[in-house]
Design an enzyme around this catalytic site. Structure first.
Site, PDB file in Angstrom:
ATOM      1  N   ALA A  13       0.803  -1.231   0.000  1.00  0.00           N
ATOM      2  CA  ALA A  13       0.000   0.000   0.000  1.00  0.00           C
ATOM      3  C   ALA A  13       0.835   1.279   0.000  1.00  0.00           C
ATOM      4  O   ALA A  13       0.702   2.128  -0.893  1.00  0.00           O
ATOM      5  CB  ALA A  13      -0.942  -0.014   1.203  1.00  0.00           C
ATOM      6  N   ALA A  43      -4.515  -6.264  -1.468  1.00  0.00           N
ATOM      7  CA  ALA A  43      -5.374  -5.871  -0.358  1.00  0.00           C
ATOM      8  C   ALA A  43      -5.183  -6.839   0.794  1.00  0.00           C
ATOM      9  O   ALA A  43      -5.919  -7.817   0.940  1.00  0.00           O
ATOM     10  CB  ALA A  43      -6.829  -5.837  -0.821  1.00  0.00           C
ATOM     11  N   CYS A  45      -5.903  -6.595   3.815  1.00  0.00           N
ATOM     12  CA  CYS A  45      -7.063  -6.672   4.708  1.00  0.00           C
ATOM     13  C   CYS A  45      -8.106  -7.664   4.207  1.00  0.00           C
ATOM     14  O   CYS A  45      -9.014  -8.035   4.940  1.00  0.00           O
ATOM     15  CB  CYS A  45      -7.716  -5.302   4.856  1.00  0.00           C
ATOM     16  SG  CYS A  45      -6.577  -4.029   5.401  1.00  0.00           S
ATOM     17  N   ASP A 287       3.293   0.769   7.451  1.00  0.00           N
ATOM     18  CA  ASP A 287       3.346  -0.003   8.692  1.00  0.00           C
ATOM     19  C   ASP A 287       4.729  -0.080   9.328  1.00  0.00           C
ATOM     20  O   ASP A 287       4.865  -0.561  10.448  1.00  0.00           O
ATOM     21  CB  ASP A 287       2.832  -1.429   8.450  1.00  0.00           C
ATOM     22  CG  ASP A 287       1.347  -1.463   8.144  1.00  0.00           C
ATOM     23  OD1 ASP A 287       0.712  -0.390   8.130  1.00  0.00           O
ATOM     24  OD2 ASP A 287       0.811  -2.569   7.923  1.00  0.00           O
ATOM     25  N   ALA A 305      -4.375   0.465   7.153  1.00  0.00           N
ATOM     26  CA  ALA A 305      -4.269   0.547   5.693  1.00  0.00           C
ATOM     27  C   ALA A 305      -4.417   1.972   5.157  1.00  0.00           C
ATOM     28  O   ALA A 305      -3.676   2.396   4.270  1.00  0.00           O
ATOM     29  CB  ALA A 305      -5.321  -0.351   5.052  1.00  0.00           C
ATOM     30  N   ASN A 309      -1.652   4.099   2.874  1.00  0.00           N
ATOM     31  CA  ASN A 309      -1.922   4.678   1.557  1.00  0.00           C
ATOM     32  C   ASN A 309      -1.634   6.175   1.538  1.00  0.00           C
ATOM     33  O   ASN A 309      -1.047   6.703   0.601  1.00  0.00           O
ATOM     34  CB  ASN A 309      -3.388   4.437   1.171  1.00  0.00           C
ATOM     35  CG  ASN A 309      -3.615   3.052   0.612  1.00  0.00           C
ATOM     36  OD1 ASN A 309      -3.417   2.825  -0.574  1.00  0.00           O
ATOM     37  ND2 ASN A 309      -3.995   2.108   1.457  1.00  0.00           N
ATOM     38  N   LYS A 365     -26.175   2.320  25.906  1.00  0.00           N
ATOM     39  CA  LYS A 365     -26.788   1.322  25.029  1.00  0.00           C
ATOM     40  C   LYS A 365     -27.964   1.967  24.308  1.00  0.00           C
ATOM     41  O   LYS A 365     -28.750   2.683  24.919  1.00  0.00           O
ATOM     42  CB  LYS A 365     -27.324   0.146  25.860  1.00  0.00           C
ATOM     43  CG  LYS A 365     -26.273  -0.825  26.292  1.00  0.00           C
ATOM     44  CD  LYS A 365     -26.912  -2.159  26.632  1.00  0.00           C
ATOM     45  CE  LYS A 365     -26.791  -2.463  28.109  1.00  0.00           C
ATOM     46  NZ  LYS A 365     -27.304  -3.813  28.429  1.00  0.00           N
TER      47      LYS A 365
END
Lengths: 453, 453
Positions: A13, A43, A45, A287, A305, A309, A365
């Site tokens: 990436a 990709a 991911c 990374d 990711a 990029n 909640k």
């Protein structure tokens, strides 16, 4: 005049985003990328969804092929080439062709290190044993898929409960494997607040995953019956036919360190917001590098990711005469765990306290849709709010309907420095199939605003 | 000292929100609400889903019953009471008990007009004919449901293509009726840009709805065969067994006008941001009143449920000694049309031009999920952007996956005065089942930022 050369270590990436961006801005620049694997621009991911079969072909995960880079964009891609040494003074990288074992000297004018992250492999995890895998790269992914097809493993042990571990649990359970998982803490890598991590634990349990919390994997060996036997740090033992080591990642910063580059957060390569390292005309992105954190207003290491990029693009802009800064990240992330979606953005309570914020946690909640509308499910929301100002510092959510996009509202609000009082007044679109009149985001902000006051 | 009395005309969202808020803030206040129908505090937006059968019971649409208001909260609710006159000088409302036809004089210290909006009924639409309905209130809704059950209509004509018309088209098609729809313009009440309205038109057509654009309904009568015959303004005729008049709404401001109160936008009751009208201690809220528009920075008339609830709360706060202002709305809305979701927030291109903005429209198509992930669908996004500054003024979206919550990101960005350049850098959560790495929101912002530059 000979053209300048932009050399890139790492073809995923960050690296290929930089290459593509640099090419768009400078048609003359010589661009070359080294990739030690057999694929670029894929990709990562999507790997769990290829394992599960939701994505049918490994090729579907490839965004741009090496041929397209070479022929259409004039970007040289050297597959199966591993960078072995960086010499910043000589502006030189020494690389090994892994197919011929030949060493090459590659000079550069500008260098980008985009080497990614490597799985953390706990001592005792023998990756050379058949059936023991990490999740990294398409080559290994194909091997894993083939192993499953050929060996029909019945039981898997997943070591680690981060995004990849959770997604692999879902994928392998979907293939009919009995899934065991062991992780050190309930929160571990996602660092989620317990109100949200409990929902993940419940979802795993509801889907038959046998979860062991508070134990690492210490040793792995083949038992007499030919199955894998894993010794846990709590003294227990697990038997499995497949082991997935997904105990987090560490930045691939070894070459940079050897070359004398400064390292920063968690051993990631230190960069400024233009992605410049401490060495002249050496950039780092993705990374393997730190990234500027918008809420902390300093660098942090949260490999994701979108950041990779973007940092790649910033580097590609700056090596071609631009002056772009990475705008920042804030650890926004989402993952699907069976039917549950868990997501986060910004700071957790401990992160906020560590950063010097006087922060409070508010747990709310709410229903995902109008109370009378079919398909409405509970959304669990945790907000981290600065006490003095009501400023939103972070948010986490878990639920079975409508979580993935809602977290991004909190992301935007936190990035904008909005208080929960401001956020509670947002004019959000409402229709019964999609939300209650007061959206869960508004409800959480309103409850928080009352608590803080 | 006798307690003060807070009188409310209209027992739905705005009125009962005001009552509830006032009660929470002042346990002593005498609170009384007049409702000419037989229900208070119901979810009007859920009506199409009761007709479709997705919501099983009419009672499911009731949020709080009159008994609960009376017994638990000490709020008097007079059902079947119609306010007939307001006398601001005498601080008096004259109301008729529709069951006994008796007139009552009701004094007040503070009055809230929350009379809602009424369907616009084009001349020639005879609502007294069996089979001709508007969509308003739970009583009429029950009648419509019973008519469908008893008469088994085969064909319906929907007059008007706003939210309610579209949602009723889906509901009635789902019951197996052949649906015809006639509307004046492709955009009509939703005032959507054509890139988005075209998707709605396609979805209607794909689902068998026979749509006539550019024609109103002028006359309705029973034909010799006992069916309804509708003359359209384009000279054509339609035959149906059921007619739904959903040609928009107008504010119920007649009583206010007669009482000498100032009216504003589109005949809605003029209010300030504390919901005060031009008459002393008379407030107005909800679909009968204007509302402060955040982007226009002036009042406008866009009746929507969330605004009604909020304006009611503001009124309830201010009649009990508070000093709260309505934070503002921006016309954020979403609707489901069969499988399609259409949504908007902020200004359209014409609205922006009318308001003096030098605005540009940018249209972007993107995938709702990672390109390789099953279920990814096209999202159509239109952004309205100020040319000079790149400021986001409005957004509209249509798509079959992931639209409803994404529009709210644009809503928040527009409310914050963000430019598309800032928005394109937002750190949004990504995972393949939910979005591409660069979310459709980021893609649209990025394309816009490039165009504006």
């Amino acid at each position: 005049m000979a053209s300048k050369k932009f050399l890139i270590i790492g073809g995923d990436a960050a690296g290929m985003s930089a290459a593509a961006k640099a090419r768009r801005r400078d048609p003359e620049l010589e661009i070359e990328a080294l990739e030690r694997g057999g694929f670029v621009s894929y990709a990562a991911c999507g790997i769990p969804y290829f394992i599960s079969g939701e994505v049918k072909n490994l090729d579907d995960l490839i965004v741009v092929t090496p041929e397209e880079f070479e022929k259409k964009r004039g970007i040289r891609v050297r597959l199966h080439h591993r960078a072995e040494k960086i010499e910043p003074e000589k502006k030189l990288v020494i690389a090994r062709n892994l197919e011929t074992d030949q060493l090459l000297e590659l000079p550069y004018d500008d260098l980008l290190i985009a080497a990614g992250a490597a799985p953390i492999v706990p001592a005792g995890m023998d990756l050379s044993l058949p059936g023991v895998f990490t999740v990294r790269g398409l080559g290994k992914t194909r091997e894993l898929k083939e192993f499953i097809a050929a060996d029909s493993p019945r039981e898997v042990l997943i070591v680690g409960g981060g995004y990849i571990g959770l997604e692999m649990a879902e994928a392998l359970a979907g293939l009919g494997l009995k899934v065991q998982m062991t992780k050190l803490t309930p929160r571990e890598m996602l660092a989620l607040e317990e109100e949200v991590s409990e929902e993940i634990i419940r979802e795993l349990s509801d889907n038959g995953v046998e979860l062991t919390i508070g134990a690492g994997a210490e040793k792995i060996e083949r038992d007499p019956a030919g199955r894998l036997k894993i010794a846990l740090s709590n003294g227990e033992e697990r038997i499995a036919d497949l082991v997935i080591v997904a105990a987090g990642v560490r930045p691939e910063s070894g070459l940079a360190r050897q070359a004398g580059l400064e390292l920063g957060e968690k051993g990631a390569i230190k960069v400024d917001r233009r992605q410049r390292t401490s060495a002249d005309r050496v950039y780092a992105a993705g990374d393997c590098a730190e990234a500027y954190h918008r809420i902390l207003k300093r660098n942090a290491y949260i490999p994701l990711a979108l950041t990779a990029n973007r940092q790649g693009r910033v580097a590609g802009t700056n090596v071609t005469g631009g002056e772009e800064e990475f705008a920042g990240m804030q650890g926004s992330a989402v993952t699907r765990v069976f039917e549950l979606t868990a997501a986060r953005t910004g700071l957790g309570l401990k992160e906020a306290a560590d950063a010097g914020f006087d922060a409070e946690k508010v747990y709310v909640k709410s229903n995902s849709r109008a109370h009378y509308f079919p398909g409405s499910r509970t959304i669990h929301t945790v907000l981290i709010v600065e006490q003095k100002t009501g400023r939103l510092l972070g948010a986490q959510m878990a639920g079975r309907d409508g979580v993935a996009q809602r977290i991004n509202l909190f992301a935007l609000a936190a990035a904008q420095g909005m208080s929960v009082s401001e956020l509670k007044d947002a004019d959000l679109a409402y229709a019964p199939p999609f939300s209650p009149v007061f959206d869960p985001v508004l409800q959480a902000a309103e409850v928080s605003a009352k608590k803080i006051r």
